[in-house]
Scaffold this active site. Sequence first.
Site, mmCIF file in Angstrom:
data_model
loop_
_atom_site.group_PDB
_atom_site.id
_atom_site.type_symbol
_atom_site.label_atom_id
_atom_site.label_comp_id
_atom_site.label_asym_id
_atom_site.label_seq_id
_atom_site.Cartn_x
_atom_site.Cartn_y
_atom_site.Cartn_z
ATOM 1 N N ASP A 170 0.858 -1.165 0.000
ATOM 2 C CA ASP A 170 0.000 0.000 0.000
ATOM 3 C C ASP A 170 0.906 1.232 0.000
ATOM 4 O OD1 ASP A 170 -1.916 1.913 0.353
ATOM 5 O OD2 ASP A 170 -2.764 1.069 2.177
ATOM 6 N N SER A 171 0.433 2.327 -0.563
ATOM 7 C CA SER A 171 1.281 3.515 -0.705
ATOM 8 C C SER A 171 1.437 4.302 0.579
ATOM 9 C CB SER A 171 0.696 4.440 -1.775
ATOM 10 O OG SER A 171 -0.535 4.988 -1.318
ATOM 11 N N GLY A 172 0.623 4.002 1.581
ATOM 12 C CA GLY A 172 0.624 4.791 2.799
ATOM 13 C C GLY A 172 -0.461 5.849 2.811
ATOM 14 N N PHE A 182 -3.691 5.560 2.982
ATOM 15 C CA PHE A 182 -4.719 5.321 4.000
ATOM 16 C C PHE A 182 -4.193 5.662 5.386
ATOM 17 C CE2 PHE A 182 -7.002 2.727 7.098
ATOM 18 C CZ PHE A 182 -8.307 3.081 6.804
ATOM 19 N N ASP A 220 -7.926 -7.264 0.401
ATOM 20 C CA ASP A 220 -7.105 -7.328 1.606
ATOM 21 C C ASP A 220 -7.898 -6.718 2.738
ATOM 22 O OD1 ASP A 220 -5.601 -4.576 2.743
ATOM 23 O OD2 ASP A 220 -6.557 -4.391 0.778
ATOM 24 N N GLY A 226 -10.971 4.163 -1.090
ATOM 25 C CA GLY A 226 -11.948 5.067 -0.511
ATOM 26 C C GLY A 226 -13.263 4.436 -0.135
ATOM 27 N N HIS A 257 -6.394 -19.723 12.080
ATOM 28 C CA HIS A 257 -7.706 -20.211 11.645
ATOM 29 C C HIS A 257 -8.396 -19.211 10.719
ATOM 30 C CE1 HIS A 257 -11.777 -21.726 11.534
ATOM 31 N NE2 HIS A 257 -12.145 -20.477 11.790
#
Length: 376
Positions: free
Chosen positions: A92-94, A96, A271, A221, A340
């Site tokens: 992820d680019s960061g 978020f 994810d 988003g 699990h």
Amino acid sequence: MKFELEHSDPHSQARVGTLQTAHGQIPTPIFMPVGTIGTVKGVHQKELSEDIKAKIILGNTYHLYLRPGTELLEKAGGLHQFMNWQGPILTDSGGFQVFSLAHRRKIKEEGATFASHIDGSKHLFSPEGVMDIQRSIGADIIMAFDECTPYPCDYRYAKKSMELTHRWLKRCYTRFKETEPKYGYPQSLFPIVQGSVYKDLRLKSAETVAQYADLGIAIGGLSVGEPKEEMYAMTDLVCSQLPTDKPRYLMGVGTPANILECIALGVDMFDCVMPTRNARHGLIFTRKGKLNIKNKKWKDDFSPIDEDAPNPTSRQHTKAYLRHLFTVNELLGMQIATLHNLSFYLELVREARERILDGSFRAWKDELVPILEQKR
């Protein structure tokens, strides 16, 4: 790196494909365990590979940039070597994380300045800098730097943010094209569709980012607090506009039911921290619904944690034992629960793939989703 679309479901928009990377093939639809800072919390790499059967995992640019830092990662030969994971990695680019630091960051045309959550030190994430950081990390798939809008979000702000994301994307793409991978294997850049829950903005963003999608496209988003009906509507709309020959990655989603519904809408990659985070709090996902293993009702239940689980650990240990581990704050409890839940998620998307191929996906999904959402 390439993506091959192999089959489409006649009763929904669900698809089956294979994404080829230098570190292995990724069958889609796929769920990607989140390994934020060089580890999927609670499980080691052998379990990820052999028990959970993860085909790709995530790392996070923001966290890896702060610790251990790009200098150390470069000395190690990249994140694959540093954590001894031989499969594909997506970072992820960061964006978020910068979004989540609302009280610690400022967003300008240049990029986002923020204060570290660790020590308060000041940093700048620019589109060019984020590309350089992800080159140093060495993930197979890297994400463009974007601004993730909150929910609710007024139209004017959503439009302004989307346009900034598009300008940043152009800079990311330029930087990506003028630099080279550092560890001898190719990387691919995924642009991110934004636009909050506004149809015209989502359509405009999908049209714009598709021009920068050499391999695949992400939808960002969403899963930021909006009702699931809004998430499904936006996902459906965007997928209907995206190229059919490129994988679609819905970022940060979600529950098992969310994943099945969004597979039906045409999403290929997912994810979410939910299976690992919830596991650490004792929430177990099963084909018969969710259960809180801390509840007293499981105290003397000597049946397997999940008799239908694909991994032997969940079949060999009892609910009573797992509850005991949580009651005494034994770390093994969180490890078993995490193993699990991740195994459950991976098995769910594997079966979804099989069901799409044999034509039974829609009926199977419609029957299973209400059960998955029940509390036991």
